[in-house]
Design an enzyme around this catalytic site. Structure first.
Site, short mmCIF file in Angstrom:
data_model
loop_
_atom_site.label_atom_id
_atom_site.label_comp_id
_atom_site.label_asym_id
_atom_site.label_seq_id
_atom_site.Cartn_x
_atom_site.Cartn_y
_atom_site.Cartn_z
N ASP A 128 38.97 74.98 -30.46
CA ASP A 128 37.65 75.53 -30.80
C ASP A 128 36.70 75.59 -29.61
OD1 ASP A 128 38.26 76.03 -33.46
OD2 ASP A 128 37.70 74.01 -34.09
N LYS A 161 45.03 78.32 -26.20
CA LYS A 161 44.55 76.96 -25.97
C LYS A 161 43.09 76.82 -26.41
CE LYS A 161 45.84 75.56 -21.89
NZ LYS A 161 45.92 75.12 -20.47
N LYS A 170 38.02 82.45 -19.88
CA LYS A 170 38.05 81.16 -19.18
C LYS A 170 39.46 80.82 -18.75
CE LYS A 170 35.83 77.35 -18.14
NZ LYS A 170 36.45 77.46 -16.81
N HIS A 226 39.19 89.22 -24.73
CA HIS A 226 37.73 89.33 -24.69
C HIS A 226 37.12 89.16 -26.08
CE1 HIS A 226 38.70 91.90 -20.97
NE2 HIS A 226 38.18 90.77 -20.54
N HIS A 227 37.88 88.60 -27.02
CA HIS A 227 37.32 88.48 -28.38
C HIS A 227 36.15 87.52 -28.39
CE1 HIS A 227 39.91 85.01 -28.10
NE2 HIS A 227 39.38 84.51 -29.19
N LYS A 244 43.21 83.80 -16.36
CA LYS A 244 43.82 82.97 -15.32
C LYS A 244 43.82 83.74 -14.03
CE LYS A 244 45.97 78.93 -15.30
NZ LYS A 244 45.65 77.95 -16.32
N SER A 293 35.54 71.58 -19.50
CA SER A 293 34.94 72.73 -18.79
C SER A 293 33.87 73.37 -19.68
CB SER A 293 36.00 73.79 -18.49
OG SER A 293 36.67 73.48 -17.30
N1 GLU Z 1 43.43 75.16 -15.42
C1 GLU Z 1 43.18 74.38 -16.58
C2 GLU Z 1 44.09 74.82 -17.70
O1 GLU Z 1 45.13 75.38 -17.49
C3 GLU Z 1 41.72 74.33 -16.96
C4 GLU Z 1 41.10 75.64 -17.32
C5 GLU Z 1 39.59 75.59 -17.47
O2 GLU Z 1 39.02 74.52 -17.41
O3 GLU Z 1 39.02 76.67 -17.60
O4 GLU Z 1 43.85 74.54 -18.84
#
Ligand code: GLU
Length: 474
Positions: free
Chosen positions: A102, A97, A73, A67-68, A109, A366
């Site tokens: 950035d 990732k 996402k 949560h930094h 997840k 995204s």
């Molecule tokens: N599921 C994809 C991943 O593992 C996309 C994640 C996203 O777009 O939030 O990177």
């Protein structure tokens, strides 16, 4: 593809070992490193769903690893293999990732234990809407909280159901569409998202191929995609697009491995045709002029320049690592190479382009979709015509000063302003190039022997800075 009950644990152990190895190069405080490594929260929910007149219990998980930065996402996967450790491992990879490219988000997840291939669309919709409602109830989803996306076994259809459920239960929330990404373009999605992960993989491999220092002594001719022999595992959204864009740039796709088997042709397989063949026949096998591999795992071991595992985690492990002959393993999937396998591959001189960098194109676009949803305007809408008008003035001036007029086609090419998809691709390409060089700089500066450790370290240092800035550790 392998499927054993300890896979989730092995995967999480591998991610932790990758982290610990990179953290040993960091000078961050041990407490901050422990905070960066840990998973902040996991929510597990079981709910009943009526399937063919019978009530079945379905389990869903959402892990918010960090949560930094908010929102957090990461995708939601549908698979019978989903378990808590697997989801935590994937959420952790999302944290690193996002930092590598950035994208200003934390990592998360989700997973639902369901087989999307044997479940009816009606049931999938019920399950998706119910899972979304459970997350909404606990305040675990929202444009500023946590934003899911597609992953293994899900796509834009599921994201549209989630967005619709969220909007229905948050009536009037202006930014509601930003609660999920990877939506269909007509329902708040962005052009270029569907192919983004695969296109990002192509950009990443292209960058590595152009890196003569990295490839020194690797016996790879030339520094371009031209003529490179590629095997891809998984012809889903990620594998298909990665193979397609590499092929467009001159690579030869010699092998495609799927669940039901694999195909091989040393003269190359047309990716679009293979995709069509599989959709029409329900199997990749028996593709014209290609050799069948009943056991597709054997296809990972053939001679080739680049192997792109783009299916699931733990595919290259201590059982098969020593037999991998590819010169480059380009990780399209999340976690396809275990820590033990990595040791063997690196010893054998294989270059691994790691998942947390290479498949970050999906989350990058995204991020662009989320920005579009919050700004309520399509990229290119405001500026395209103004840009074209100014280019037209320049072209007119060139024509009148040179006394030569251009053809309609030449004028069109020079004058055309950028559309949404052009801007998305430009942002994605720039992101993948910059991140590559950032990782390489860290690799050289800190004398790190492999790209994964350098990518993890790059991410750890960036996240460390935000924790320090947050003042959580007085
Ligand atoms: N599921 C994809 C991943 O593992 C996309 C994640 C996203 O777009 O939030 O990177």
């Amino acid at each position: 593809m392998a499927n054993n009950p300890n896979e989730g644990r092995q995967f999480l152990d591998s991610v932790h070992q990758f982290f610990d190895n990179a953290a040993s190069y960091s000078r961050l405080d041990a407490g901050i490193l422990a905070q960066i490594r840990t998973c902040n929260s996991v929510y597990k929910v079981s709910f009943p769903v009526e399937i063919d007149g019978k009530i079945e219990v379905v389990e869903g998980i959402r892990a918010q690893h960090s949560h930094h930065k908010l929102p957090s996402k990461g995708g939601i996967r549908y698979s019978m293999q989903v378990d808590e450790d697997e989801v935590i491992a994937l959420a952790a990879l999302m944290t690193f990732k996002c930092a590598v490219v950035d994208v200003p988000f934390g990592g998360a997840k989700g997973g639902v234990r369901i087989n999307p291939r044997t479940t009816s669309v009606k049931t999938l919709e019920k399950v998706t809407r119910r899972f979304a409602a459970e997350l909404i109830r606990k305040n675990l989803i929202g444009p500023g909280i946590d934003v899911p996306a597609p992953d293994y076994g899900t796509g834009s259809r599921e994201m549209a159901w989630i967005a619709d459920t969220y909007q229905a239960l948050n009536y009037g929330e202006t930014n509601a569409l930003g609660c999920v990404t990877g939506k269909p373009v007509g329902q708040g999605g962005i052009r270029g998202r569907a192919e983004a992960t695969g296109l990002g993989i192509y950009y990443g491999i292209r960058e590595a191929l152009a890196d003569s220092d990295l490839l020194k002594g690797k016996n790879l001719d030339g520094h371009t995609m031209q003529g490179k022999r590629i095997v891809v595992q998984g012809l889903g959204n990620v594998g298909y697009h990665a193979a397609y864009f590499c092929q467009q740039d001159g690579a030869i796709i010699v092998g495609i491995a799927e669940r039901e088997g694999g195909i091989f042709n040393e003269n190359g397989i047309d990716v679009q045709q293979a995709f069509k063949h599989r959709s029409e026949n329900g199997s990749i096998l028996n593709f014209p002029n290609a050799k069948n591999y009943e056991n597709s795992m054997e296809l990972l071991e053939v001679e080739c320049d680049i192997l792109i595992p783009a299916a699931l985690e733990n595919q290259i492990n201590s059982d098969n690592a020593a037999r991998i002959k590819a010169k480059i393993v380009a990780e399209g999937a999340n976690g396809p190479v275990t820590k033990d396998a990595e040791r063997v591959l690196l010893q054998n001189g294989v270059i691994i382009i790691p998942d947390l960098y290479l498949n970050a194109g999906g989350v990058t676009v995204s991020y662009f979709e989320w920005l579009k949803n919050l700004s309520h305007v399509r990229f290119g809408r405001m500026g395209k015509r103004a840009e074209e008008a100014s280019l037209r003035r320049i072209v007119n001036a060139i024509e009148s000063s040179s006394g030569k007029s251009m053809s309609q086609q030449e004028r069109h090419i020079l004058i055309q302003g950028a559309d949404e998809v052009d801007l998305v691709r430009s942002g994605l390409e720039d992101t993948m190039i910059n991140a590559y060089h950032e990782i390489r700089d860290v690799m050289v500066l800190k004398k790190i022997p492999d790209l994964r450790t350098a990518a993890f370290l790059t991410a750890i240092e960036k996240i460390g800075v935000s924790y320090e800035a947050l003042g959580i550790f007085p």
